[in-house]
Design a protein around this motif. Structure first.
Motif, PDB file in Angstrom:
ATOM      1  N   ARG A  44       2.429  -4.473   4.584  1.00 20.27           N
ATOM      2  CA  ARG A  44       3.027  -5.817   4.620  1.00 20.27           C
ATOM      3  C   ARG A  44       3.619  -6.118   5.991  1.00 20.27           C
ATOM      4  O   ARG A  44       3.554  -7.252   6.471  1.00 20.27           O
ATOM      5  N   GLU A  45       4.194  -5.106   6.631  1.00 22.81           N
ATOM      6  CA  GLU A  45       4.727  -5.298   7.983  1.00 22.81           C
ATOM      7  C   GLU A  45       3.606  -5.671   8.945  1.00 22.81           C
ATOM      8  O   GLU A  45       3.737  -6.578   9.770  1.00 22.81           O
ATOM      9  N   ARG A  46       2.494  -4.954   8.813  1.00 21.96           N
ATOM     10  CA  ARG A  46       1.353  -5.257   9.679  1.00 21.96           C
ATOM     11  C   ARG A  46       0.814  -6.663   9.419  1.00 21.96           C
ATOM     12  O   ARG A  46       0.348  -7.342  10.309  1.00 21.96           O
ATOM     13  N   ALA A  47       0.887  -7.080   8.149  1.00 21.68           N
ATOM     14  CA  ALA A  47       0.330  -8.381   7.789  1.00 21.68           C
ATOM     15  C   ALA A  47       1.092  -9.527   8.434  1.00 21.68           C
ATOM     16  O   ALA A  47       0.539 -10.627   8.614  1.00 21.68           O
ATOM     17  N   GLU A  53      -9.213  -7.980   8.269  1.00 19.71           N
ATOM     18  CA  GLU A  53      -9.846  -7.345   7.123  1.00 19.71           C
ATOM     19  C   GLU A  53      -9.284  -5.950   6.854  1.00 19.71           C
ATOM     20  O   GLU A  53      -9.106  -5.556   5.708  1.00 19.71           O
ATOM     21  N   GLU A  54      -9.023  -5.198   7.924  1.00 23.30           N
ATOM     22  CA  GLU A  54      -8.494  -3.847   7.742  1.00 23.30           C
ATOM     23  C   GLU A  54      -7.098  -3.896   7.121  1.00 23.30           C
ATOM     24  O   GLU A  54      -6.779  -3.112   6.221  1.00 23.30           O
ATOM     25  N   THR A  55      -6.263  -4.825   7.596  1.00 23.29           N
ATOM     26  CA  THR A  55      -4.920  -4.940   7.041  1.00 23.29           C
ATOM     27  C   THR A  55      -4.973  -5.401   5.587  1.00 23.29           C
ATOM     28  O   THR A  55      -4.218  -4.917   4.735  1.00 23.29           O
ATOM     29  N   ARG A  56      -5.867  -6.340   5.306  1.00 23.94           N
ATOM     30  CA  ARG A  56      -6.010  -6.820   3.925  1.00 23.94           C
ATOM     31  C   ARG A  56      -6.435  -5.670   3.006  1.00 23.94           C
ATOM     32  O   ARG A  56      -5.943  -5.554   1.871  1.00 23.94           O
ATOM     33  N   ARG A  80     -10.343  -3.864  -7.835  1.00 23.83           N
ATOM     34  CA  ARG A  80     -11.735  -4.315  -7.700  1.00 23.83           C
ATOM     35  C   ARG A  80     -11.968  -4.921  -6.317  1.00 23.83           C
ATOM     36  O   ARG A  80     -12.946  -4.606  -5.636  1.00 23.83           O
ATOM     37  N   ASP A  81     -11.032  -5.772  -5.869  1.00 20.04           N
ATOM     38  CA  ASP A  81     -11.169  -6.388  -4.547  1.00 20.04           C
ATOM     39  C   ASP A  81     -11.048  -5.340  -3.445  1.00 20.04           C
ATOM     40  O   ASP A  81     -11.767  -5.400  -2.430  1.00 20.04           O
ATOM     41  N   ALA A  82     -10.151  -4.367  -3.627  1.00 18.72           N
ATOM     42  CA  ALA A  82      -9.982  -3.320  -2.619  1.00 18.72           C
ATOM     43  C   ALA A  82     -11.242  -2.475  -2.493  1.00 18.72           C
ATOM     44  O   ALA A  82     -11.674  -2.132  -1.377  1.00 18.72           O
ATOM     45  N   GLY A  90     -16.771   0.234   5.204  1.00 26.84           N
ATOM     46  CA  GLY A  90     -17.173   1.614   5.439  1.00 26.84           C
ATOM     47  C   GLY A  90     -16.009   2.569   5.484  1.00 26.84           C
ATOM     48  O   GLY A  90     -16.009   3.523   6.276  1.00 26.84           O
ATOM     49  N   ARG A  91     -14.987   2.342   4.627  1.00 22.49           N
ATOM     50  CA  ARG A  91     -13.818   3.210   4.625  1.00 22.49           C
ATOM     51  C   ARG A  91     -14.176   4.604   4.113  1.00 22.49           C
ATOM     52  O   ARG A  91     -15.226   4.823   3.526  1.00 22.49           O
ATOM     53  N   SER A  92     -13.277   5.543   4.332  1.00 19.09           N
ATOM     54  CA  SER A  92     -13.571   6.951   4.079  1.00 19.09           C
ATOM     55  C   SER A  92     -13.819   7.219   2.593  1.00 19.09           C
ATOM     56  O   SER A  92     -13.366   6.488   1.704  1.00 19.09           O
ATOM     57  N   LEU A  93     -14.529   8.328   2.357  1.00 21.25           N
ATOM     58  CA  LEU A  93     -14.833   8.745   0.993  1.00 21.25           C
ATOM     59  C   LEU A  93     -13.553   9.030   0.203  1.00 21.25           C
ATOM     60  O   LEU A  93     -13.461   8.722  -0.983  1.00 21.25           O
ATOM     61  N   GLN A  94     -12.559   9.594   0.857  1.00 22.28           N
ATOM     62  CA  GLN A  94     -11.301   9.887   0.176  1.00 22.28           C
ATOM     63  C   GLN A  94     -10.584   8.606  -0.231  1.00 22.28           C
ATOM     64  O   GLN A  94     -10.051   8.500  -1.346  1.00 22.28           O
ATOM     65  N   GLU A  95     -10.554   7.606   0.647  1.00 22.86           N
ATOM     66  CA  GLU A  95      -9.911   6.334   0.308  1.00 22.86           C
ATOM     67  C   GLU A  95     -10.624   5.649  -0.845  1.00 22.86           C
ATOM     68  O   GLU A  95      -9.995   5.127  -1.776  1.00 22.86           O
TER      69      GLU A  95
END
Length: 434
Positions: A44-47, A53-56, A80-82, A90-95
């Protein structure tokens, strides 16, 4: 769905340390939500500087995991949106894995088993195409086992968890208790109460020694004690669990179990008041069409039947049956107790003709699921229905109920047992309404 998802219980070689993503997600579901809240606040601070898109994605991910950890069905659209955005970025497999896990848990709580299976299949395929560490395999196994449990396959769930639990590399790892909780749930559903109680007691001692949260373990420990008939101990454990619930987390599951415990001690007014709170919370959370809502409504119906309010009990049990059939399908094992309880209430109301098809259906389901305890209960009620209608074959049904009971791991209520024994001996009590 295969009994073991891709990679679960199949890889050889020395165990590797858990990945940060899976570890964080498992910790979140053990009600240690500090990290999830910190993630959300940082996002939220970053927002404030403008939402790219990355922050969202970070906002959606943190909020979705937090809501799911707190038991809110509002997590489903956020997650679902995340997931959709995370795949596109292309976020990481762990995320992505932590999002799949949180989504499956939220869908299971809402009773949306088909959607949970679809996501689990996606996740299994994703991990199957990549080289992943042991923690993601185990995270997938935990979600797979919980879907099995939701479908009534406690045996498959326990077998899967028993195969992967020894692979967790660190016996003092914070997330081990989450897997132990899931295994205990499967054992409780199989009526393996003693094994579950021992496992949970050891886990609680470890968590207390290491200064870790115990809420989720206490909840299951209370259920195991309840299954063992140690009602006062169970009540104390469940009240301790309730005292640990954060204000933002749903307390409905614990209040439901506490109500069952209080009901077992004959304090019906107190139990029903708790159940009414649970039902109101489920309605506020838009979960009145799910299996968990039906479970609390079922307990309320049982209390009304025990009080002799048979008309109200019948009405409530018919609603329970409608909700469970919509949420779980007509062949789910949960329906066994509902069909048997409704059949018994109808017999007490002099509606044995209506009770018989419900009880025959319950007996058929019990045979299909090889549940001898449920089969004995269904046959006992069916013998009652047949006896009130003067059918000679009620004696054969009663004798079969007693034979099945002799090999089951549960008992009939004393009054029902006496009646079935009398029917088996040739007694009939035909009613004018039956």
């Amino acid at each position: 769905m295969p009994k073991h998802p891709s990679g679960c219980g199949a890889r050889a070689g020395p165990p590797r340390r858990p990945g940060a993503g899976a570890e964080r997600c498992l910790r979140a579901f053990s009600v240690d939500l500090c990290e999830a809240r910190a993630l959300l606040e940082r996002a939220r601070e970053r927002a404030k500087a403008g939402v790219d898109e990355e922050t969202r994605f970070e906002l959606l991910r943190a909020e979705g995991i937090l809501l799911s950890s707190e038991g809110h069905t509002g997590a489903i659209p956020v997650l679902r949106d995340a997931l959709e955005l995370g795949r596109r970025l292309g976020r990481s497999l762990q995320e992505l894995s932590e999002l799949y896990d949180a989504s499956v848990q939220a869908l299971l709580r809402a009773g949306r088993l088909v959607d949970a299976q679809r996501l689990l299949d996606e996740w299994t395929g994703l991990l199957g195409r990549a080289h992943v560490d042991v923690s993601l395999d185990i995270l997938l196994a935990r979600s797979t086992a919980e879907l099995m449990l939701a479908r009534g396959d406690a045996h498959g769930a326990s077998r899967l968890l028993e195969s992967v639990l020894p692979r967790w590399p660190d016996p003092d790892h914070p997330s081990l208790g989450v897997l132990e909780q899931s295994l205990a749930q499967a054992w409780i559903e199989q009526r393996r109460f003693r094994e579950a109680e021992r496992l949970l007691r050891r886990a609680l001692e470890r968590h207390q020694r290491l200064g870790r949260p115990t809420l989720f373990l206490r909840h299951e420990h209370g259920r195991a004690l309840l299954g063992l008939g140690r009602f006062q101990e169970a009540e104390r454990e469940l009240r301790r669990a309730l005292a640990e619930v954060p204000e933002t987390k749903s307390a409905a599951p614990m209040r439901h179990e506490l109500a069952r415990c209080i009901e077992a001690q004959g304090r019906f007014d107190e139990a029903e008041a708790l159940l009414d709170e649970v039902l109101a919370e489920r309605r506020r959370d838009r979960a009145a069409d799910g299996a968990l809502y039906a479970a609390s409504l079922y307990e309320k119906a049982r209390i009304r039947r025990l009080r002799g309010e048979l008309g109200t009990a019948e009405e409530l049990l018919r609603e329970v049956l409608r909700v469970e059939e919509r949420a779980l399908g007509r062949a789910h094992p949960v329906l066994l107790s509902t069909l048997s309880e409704l059949g018994g209430a109808l017999i007490d109301l002099g509606k044995s003709r209506e009770a018989e098809p419900l009880l025959r259906r319950a007996a058929q389901l019990a045979e299909q699921k090889a549940d001898r305890s449920a089969l004995a209960a269904s046959l006992a009620q069916l013998a009652r229905a047949q006896a009130t209608r003067g059918f000679v074959h009620a004696r054969d049904t009663a004798r079969r109920a007693l034979q099945v009971l002799s090999t089951a791991d549960a008992e009939l209520a004393p009054a029902l047992l006496r009646e079935v024994e009398a029917i088996a001996a040739g007694a009939m009590r035909r009613t004018s309404q039956g």
